[in-house]
Design an enzyme around this catalytic site. Structure first.
Site, PDB file in Angstrom:
ATOM      1  N   GLN A 176      43.587  13.005  30.967  1.00 36.22           N
ATOM      2  CA  GLN A 176      44.242  12.561  29.551  1.00 36.22           C
ATOM      3  C   GLN A 176      45.307  13.809  29.093  1.00 36.22           C
ATOM      4  O   GLN A 176      44.609  14.735  28.955  1.00 36.22           O
ATOM      5  CB  GLN A 176      43.270  12.171  28.615  1.00 36.22           C
ATOM      6  CG  GLN A 176      44.055  11.739  27.151  1.00 36.22           C
ATOM      7  CD  GLN A 176      42.876  12.284  26.138  1.00 36.22           C
ATOM      8  OE1 GLN A 176      42.312  13.259  25.879  1.00 36.22           O
ATOM      9  NE2 GLN A 176      42.553  11.102  25.302  1.00 36.22           N
ATOM     10  N   GLY A 177      46.520  13.413  29.325  1.00 41.78           N
ATOM     11  CA  GLY A 177      47.435  14.382  28.658  1.00 41.78           C
ATOM     12  C   GLY A 177      47.979  14.269  27.144  1.00 41.78           C
ATOM     13  O   GLY A 177      49.044  13.654  27.230  1.00 41.78           O
ATOM     14  N   TYR A 178      46.958  14.568  26.092  1.00 46.62           N
ATOM     15  CA  TYR A 178      47.514  14.359  24.798  1.00 46.62           C
ATOM     16  C   TYR A 178      47.828  15.545  24.310  1.00 46.62           C
ATOM     17  O   TYR A 178      48.902  15.893  24.003  1.00 46.62           O
ATOM     18  CB  TYR A 178      46.441  13.523  24.028  1.00 46.62           C
ATOM     19  CG  TYR A 178      46.263  12.159  24.438  1.00 46.62           C
ATOM     20  CD1 TYR A 178      46.976  11.431  25.461  1.00 46.62           C
ATOM     21  CD2 TYR A 178      45.503  11.385  23.801  1.00 46.62           C
ATOM     22  CE1 TYR A 178      46.939   9.898  25.604  1.00 46.62           C
ATOM     23  CE2 TYR A 178      45.320   9.761  23.701  1.00 46.62           C
ATOM     24  CZ  TYR A 178      46.029   9.528  24.653  1.00 46.62           C
ATOM     25  OH  TYR A 178      46.001   7.996  24.890  1.00 46.62           O
ATOM     26  N   SER A 179      46.616  16.354  23.858  1.00 46.79           N
ATOM     27  CA  SER A 179      46.707  17.540  23.036  1.00 46.79           C
ATOM     28  C   SER A 179      47.645  18.611  23.660  1.00 46.79           C
ATOM     29  O   SER A 179      47.746  18.624  24.861  1.00 46.79           O
ATOM     30  CB  SER A 179      45.247  18.176  22.933  1.00 46.79           C
ATOM     31  OG  SER A 179      44.675  17.497  22.118  1.00 46.79           O
TER      32      SER A 179
ATOM     33  N   SER B 104      40.241  17.876  30.443  1.00 47.98           N
ATOM     34  CA  SER B 104      39.012  17.873  31.340  1.00 47.98           C
ATOM     35  C   SER B 104      39.385  16.904  32.648  1.00 47.98           C
ATOM     36  O   SER B 104      40.336  16.076  32.396  1.00 47.98           O
ATOM     37  CB  SER B 104      37.844  17.251  30.568  1.00 47.98           C
ATOM     38  OG  SER B 104      38.207  16.029  29.643  1.00 47.98           O
TER      39      SER B 104
ATOM     40  N   GLU C 274      38.153   5.830  22.419  1.00 53.79           N
ATOM     41  CA  GLU C 274      37.422   7.135  22.614  1.00 53.79           C
ATOM     42  C   GLU C 274      36.354   7.672  21.615  1.00 53.79           C
ATOM     43  O   GLU C 274      35.394   8.010  21.702  1.00 53.79           O
ATOM     44  CB  GLU C 274      38.331   8.427  22.606  1.00 53.79           C
ATOM     45  CG  GLU C 274      37.942   9.798  22.739  1.00 53.79           C
ATOM     46  CD  GLU C 274      38.803  11.006  22.816  1.00 53.79           C
ATOM     47  OE1 GLU C 274      40.010  10.804  22.283  1.00 53.79           O
ATOM     48  OE2 GLU C 274      38.478  12.113  23.763  1.00 53.79           O
TER      49      GLU C 274
END
Lengths: 409, 368
Positions: A129-132, A164, A247
């Protein structure tokens, strides 16, 4: 108060129990931890068996490789209870399955669903997941990683963090600012990025446990085809919120503290201090009892929310508090365990005298729950603003001279 | 599956709530308690009319034979409105004492008058939980001598049930040799007393020494209903604080927009809602899961006492100087919660009993 689910569910429970007793593989100690490694061949095969019987990907439509059952929260609960009770190994858990697949089902194109859902739930494609970003945590919508269209591709530059599984993922669902002139929440797109791109650099991010579950991800002229977008350009924020909903559900399991309490209580019956069992020392025992009450309260609160759901009754503020309550409780439980162990509670990394159960690691790890998926402080804003109707903090943007004035004071 | 209140239980709560909203505001409470009245005949009659007094009395003895969750709903509502009435002693503890310890004749004679509210009952249990004054009751030949502290609802009561190790006795307040002396507590919404007995005529409920299990059952009912009373009172304080945070302005903005205020309120409700779920389950376990009844009742009472203490503190602070005044009246709820916390055993003692119930601690509290 009616705590039975009814004969239909008793039958279903018997069916699940029978599966666990006859075909069920036992849980391996510490075998599956989120973000440690790709699913092994054995896990992939076990996953296929679980899907075939409806104990994984249960509600995913058959045409995309799932079991195709109607959503039934009670059946899901029964499966999870019976698997835990019998120590049966669960299916593959990762962010692709828990977050991306539901999102694609809700807003993906037919082509995307066909291409990704089956491969993801069978463990063939692993996602991260590429969010923060370093500058965008709680205020995620301020993210700066930018994508500029060049021919058939978005060319993406920026940095992501807390990714992660990135070191072994095949794909990444990523939020990128593609419309720099639009307002903050309307300039983001939700893209599907191939991790093979040579412009991606992954560096492990070591946490205070000493392990690297997470990574930093640097993006340097990464090319993502323009059709690898979920929804339309600028809709990424709305779509990300579809995913975040899943989530939060993943992190907050209100009954989870019961096993923590049991673990600490068992330990207190075994550990002795100068010959006296810890459970026989009222100073420790009272702390255990206090936490047991909180754990029970959360357990029955979970049943109350489940009941609201089943009986189609509305849930207000009582539904918003679950994550905050459960994650702080988990912290306090492991905190007690370390205190009971005293100096021996600080032993780490397989030291001599260290007990099999690694209380210090659990204690430190409990911060992942408190911070991940929206920090405790953000949760308190959500509870008080959405749940109690208190006014928001005024959003005032200060220019440079405004900040200087404040600092002088 | 349904975890929570039934339609019937919700209706009971709504009805009682409506009655109290229109018949007992804070000024009403002030007036009653200011004149040292802890029993308002008007409210008592209303409780009797709504069937609240006979909830735990079986139908054959004139009650409605409902369960502990019904009683919980009533206690919670009385706590929310800080009602001066000895519901707990008369309608929860006394009927269960008679039901579980009394003979058939005693049940036939005594339970109907409880259900109708004609004869008012008080009950004292404190000396079997945690005896502070070395009080004891000597029973011999139908006479009793000794003291019994913390009689619940002494002012209006005509019949008194008193507990001593393993035995419950019944004494008439008007009988010779019975003196009831008020114990003034910080909470003016309810009344307590010490009963002094000198060769007073008494009746043993059932057999002498045969009430050990009955006393535990009565204690559990007391714990659950004190927890419910506290829950209602704490919710009332919380609601007042949320309302105040919305309307009170300082620095040109409602104080509820400051995170220093709203985060505290978020923390309080995060603790309060699950404790409601725990109390509901404890009430359910009392009726349906006997092996869990004691541990759950103890946990419910101790836990909500801790949660409510945080609420009494934070909501008082949040009202600033006004929170400390008599004018605002927040202190009525504060004091009721504090007395509930200590009544029938404070949190530490109650948690100890929860530990005993699970085999985690020896029964007797001994000096180290």
């Amino acid at each position: 108060m009616e705590l039975e689910f009814g004969p239909e569910y008793d039958e279903f429970r018997a069916e699940v129990r029978n599966f666990c007793n006859t075909l069920g593989k036992k849980t391996q100690h510490g075998s599956i931890r989120l973000g440690e490694y790709r699913p092994t061949q054995e896990m992939v095969e076990w996953q296929a068996t679980l899907i075939e019987h409806g104990y994984a990907a249960r509600t995913i439509p058959k045409e995309y490789g799932g079991f195709g059952a109607k959503p039934d929260i009670v059946k899901s609960l029964i499966i999870s209870e019976e698997f835990v009770r019998s120590g049966t190994r669960g299916g593959i858990q990762n962010q692709g399955i828990s977050m991306l697949v539901p999102t694609l089902l809700e807003v993906g194109t037919e082509e995307q669903k066909k291409k990704y859902i089956r491969a993801t739930i069978y463990g063939d494609i692993v996602w991260c997941q590429g969010y923060s970003e370093p500058g965008s945590g709680s205020d995620l919508a301020s993210l700066k990683t930018k994508g500029v269209v060049d021919g058939d591709n978005f060319v993406v530059n920026g940095q992501k963090v807390w990714t992660s599984s990135a070191q072994f993922s095949d794909m990444c669902f990523i939020l990128v600012r593609t419309e720099p002139d639009a307002a903050k929440h309307h300039g983001i797109s939700y893209l599907l990025m191939d991790m093979e791109d040579p412009g991606i650099e992954i560096r492990p991010l070591v946490t205070m446990t000493g392990e690297a579950f997470f990574n930093e991800m640097f993006l340097n002229d990464v090319k993502i085809p323009v059709d690898s977008i979920v929804g339309k350009r600028g809709e990424g924020w709305r779509i990300a919120n579809v995913t975040l909903k899943y989530e939060r559900g993943m992190i907050a399991n209100p009954g989870a503290s019961a096993s923590g309490i049991r673990g600490v209580a068992d330990m207190m019956h075994e550990e002795t201090l100068s010959g006296v069992r810890a459970i026989d020392l009222p100073v420790y025992r009272d702390r255990l009892l206090k936490l047991q009450a909180r754990s029970l309260a959360n357990k029955y609160h979970g049943l109350r929310l489940l009941s609201n759901d089943i009986n189609k009754e509305s849930t207000g503020v009582e539904g918003l508090i679950v994550k905050l309550s459960a994650t702080y409780l988990s912290y306090d439980i492991y905190s007690l365990a370390v205190d009971v162990m005293g100096e021996f509670g600080t032993l780490y990394d397989g030291s001599v005298y260290q007990r099999k159960k690694d209380w210090m690691r659990q204690y430190i790890s409990s911060f992942m729950g408190i911070i991940g998926g929206g920090t405790a402080q953000i949760q308190k804003n959500v509870i008080s603003e959405r749940g109690l109707g208190l006014p928001r903090e005024p959003l005032v943007k200060l220019d440079k001279s405004g900040w200087e004035l404040l600092r002088k004071k | 599956m349904r975890f929570g209140l039934s339609e019937d239980q919700k209706m009971l709560g709504d009805m009682l709530n409506k009655y109290l909203e229109s018949n007992l505001d804070l000024e009403g409470v002030r007036e009653l308690t200011g004149n040292d009245v802890h029993h308002s005949p008007a409210i008592w009659n209303a409780l009797a009319e709504q069937g609240a007094l006979g909830i735990l009395v079986p139908e054959e003895f004139g009650g409605s034979g409902l369960g502990m969750l019904h009683a919980e709903v009533v206690s919670e509502t009385l706590g929310r409105h800080i009602v001066p009435a000895s519901y707990l002693g008369h309608a929860v503890l006394a009927p269960l004492a008679i039901q579980h310890a009394g003979s058939e004749q005693q049940k036939e004679k005594l339970l109907p008058e409880i259900a109708s509210g004609e004869v008012i009952y008080g009950i004292a249990l404190t000396d079997v939980v945690m005896n502070r004054e070395n009080t004891q009751l000597s029973i011999s030949g139908g006479k009793v001598t000794g003291d019994s502290t913390f009689l619940i609802g002494g002012q209006a009561a005509e019949k008194l049930i008193l507990a001593t190790a393993g035995t419950l006795i019944l004494v008439e307040k008007s009988a010779p040799g019975v003196t009831v002396e008020t114990l003034t507590t910080v909470d003016k919404t309810r009344d307590f007393a010490v009963v002094r007995l000198k060769d007073a005529p008494c009746e043993i409920l059932g057999k002498e020494g045969g009430a050990t299990d009955a006393i535990e059952t009565v204690m559990n009912a007391g714990r659950i209903n004190l927890a419910a009373d506290t829950l209602g009172a704490a919710q009332a304080m919380f609601n007042q604080a949320v309302e105040y945070a919305r309307v009170r302005e300082q620095f040109d903005r409602p104080i509820g927009s400051f995170q220093s205020i709203k985060h505290i309120l978020a923390e309080l409700i995060t603790e309060l809602e699950p404790s409601r779920s725990l109390i509901w389950y404890a009430a359910h376990a009392f009726d349906e899961v006997p092996e869990e009844a004691t541990a759950m009742a103890c946990h419910a009472k101790a836990h909500v006492s801790e949660v409510a203490k945080n609420i009494t503190r934070a909501t008082t602070e949040m009202h600033g100087g006004m929170g400390f005044t008599d004018l605002l009246g927040l202190h009525f709820w504060f004091k009721r919660i504090e007395v509930n916390r200590q009544l029938l055993g404070g949190p530490e003692i109650t948690r100890h009993h929860a530990a005993v119930a699970q085999g985690w601690a020896p029964e007797k509290i001994t000096a180290a």
